[in-house]
Design an enzyme around this catalytic site. Structure first.
Site, mmCIF file in Angstrom:
data_model
loop_
_atom_site.group_PDB
_atom_site.id
_atom_site.type_symbol
_atom_site.label_atom_id
_atom_site.label_comp_id
_atom_site.label_asym_id
_atom_site.label_seq_id
_atom_site.Cartn_x
_atom_site.Cartn_y
_atom_site.Cartn_z
ATOM 1 N N GLU A 213 -9.119 18.202 -4.302
ATOM 2 C CA GLU A 213 -10.014 19.266 -4.768
ATOM 3 C C GLU A 213 -9.939 20.494 -3.856
ATOM 4 O O GLU A 213 -9.908 21.638 -4.334
ATOM 5 C CB GLU A 213 -11.471 18.774 -4.808
ATOM 6 C CG GLU A 213 -11.681 17.536 -5.672
ATOM 7 C CD GLU A 213 -11.628 16.244 -4.867
ATOM 8 O OE1 GLU A 213 -12.502 15.391 -5.071
ATOM 9 O OE2 GLU A 213 -10.709 16.093 -4.025
ATOM 10 N N THR B 237 6.997 -16.941 11.819
ATOM 11 C CA THR B 237 7.974 -16.175 11.039
ATOM 12 C C THR B 237 8.845 -15.324 11.959
ATOM 13 O O THR B 237 10.061 -15.214 11.759
ATOM 14 C CB THR B 237 7.242 -15.282 10.010
ATOM 15 O OG1 THR B 237 6.566 -16.122 9.070
ATOM 16 C CG2 THR B 237 8.222 -14.392 9.264
ATOM 17 N N CYS C 271 -16.050 18.403 -0.294
ATOM 18 C CA CYS C 271 -15.444 18.918 -1.525
ATOM 19 C C CYS C 271 -16.520 19.354 -2.509
ATOM 20 O O CYS C 271 -16.343 20.326 -3.243
ATOM 21 C CB CYS C 271 -14.539 17.851 -2.147
ATOM 22 S SG CYS C 271 -12.996 17.604 -1.248
#
Length: 360
Positions: free
Chosen positions: A54, A198, A86
């Protein structure tokens, strides 16, 4: 509802898509300002999250915004910023009417801007295109509601639902086209969550590497109860360019050295089973202003996350490879097809099939 208004709000959503997955932790928002059915400015939220759509559109329109109509995909912010909220900027501009697709769930704004605009004689319409706004910003709406990150799990599996051979010697299960798309998933995520297991088994870089694009680093979060992460791990290389957060129960010389290296260490207590509490970790991650996660780990973490109801989406790349009964399962003691999943999308990447599921 006129066709002009429908087309304008659709265009605002099309603009918002341009920065999809790039405005974290803010949502991607599109804004169009029109007068006499002609567009005078348009904007999308900046990739850094600021300035908002905006504000950019109003700056472009200048004095032409007086008496114009604004179309915006999410309620304008109410809380103050450098140039005021805004909402205040809209009031100063002289916008006479505004179409807002969805109210902002953030308590700092939620319907406050809508009410303030109406009190100041701006004609406010809410709801046109709200489903599109929800879809574009699922992470934003769900993370605020649950106070934890919107969590996507990515898995590459064999045709018999294994993620690795028993000796973990398999390098790739999915093909290069699937792997290319998995990097796109990384690009559209705020942070990656993995485990020390992992890292030890696969030693991944966990960077975004797309063709014709510079390598991109996004925050990496590691669950590492016993602080097993090796110092020569790829994720610890060039650490000045990235953010690495490690959740552990250990506080020792190694943790001090990891901090000196540039890691963030967050100490957690273990439960009766000597495991870290995943729900507590996810709450803490959210408190770090991280509202979107891509999980890249193994079947054990996937199973635990599902049991703790911490998963929102599952992205599976399924190959035609058969690994056999001794392989490492994608999900412990249950087939993926028996989980409560809702299929959203399928794609073919040569011989691989990609599935995108929502959690039911």
């Amino acid at each position: 509802m006129s066709q002009t208004n429908i087309k304008m709000i659709q265009y605002a959503h099309d603009i918002a898509k341009k920065n999809f997955g790039q405005t974290f932790p803010n949502p991607t928002v599109g804004c169009v300002i029109a007068k006499n059915s002609k567009i005078i400015s348009k904007a999308v939220t900046n990739q850094s999250g600021r300035p908002h759509a905006e504000e950019i559109a109003l700056a472009q329109a200048g004095d032409s915004s007086k008496g114009a109509t604004m179309y915006v995909t999410l309620e304008p912010c109410f809380h103050s910023s450098k140039n005021g909220s805004c909402t205040d900027q809209i009031l100063r501009s002289g916008i006479k009417e505004i179409f807002i697709s969805a109210a902002d769930p953030d308590k700092r704004t939620n319907r406050k801007s809508i009410n303030k605009l109406r009190k100041n004689n701006v004609l406010v319409n809410v709801g046109l295109g709200k489903d599109k706004t929800y879809y574009l910003n699922k992470f934003f709406f769900k993370s605020i509601k649950k106070k934890q990150p919107f969590t996507k799990v990515k898995l590459a599996i064999s045709n018999d639902e294994k993620i690795a051979w028993s000796n973990y010697k398999s390098k790739w299960i999915s093909n290069e086209y699937s792997r290319e798309y998995s990097h796109k998933l990384r690009q559209l995520s705020q942070a990656i969550l993995t485990t020390s297991k992992t890292i030890i088994k696969d030693n991944p870089s966990l960077t975004v590497r797309l063709k014709n694009n510079k390598e991109k680093h996004i925050p990496i979060i590691v669950i590492d109860n016993n602080l097993r992460i090796p110092f020569n791990s790829k994720i610890l290389k060039n650490i000045s360019k990235k953010r690495v957060i490690i959740f552990t129960s250990k506080k020792n010389k190694k943790s001090s050295n990891l901090v000196k290296l540039g890691c963030e260490i967050i100490n957690c207590k273990v439960n009766k089973k000597n495991k870290l509490n995943l729900k507590s970790i996810f709450k803490r991650i959210y408190s770090l202003n991280i509202s979107d996660l891509l999980v890249e780990a193994g079947g054990i973490l996937f199973t635990e996350l599902m049991k703790n109801k911490l998963v929102d989406e599952v992205h599976i790349f399924k190959s035609e490879i058969i690994i056999g009964p001794n392989g490492k399962p994608a999900y412990l003691n249950k087939k993926i097809e028996n989980l409560k999943l809702s299929l959203q999308e399928t794609r073919k990447f040569k011989n691989d099939t990609y599935f995108n599921f929502d959690i039911v």
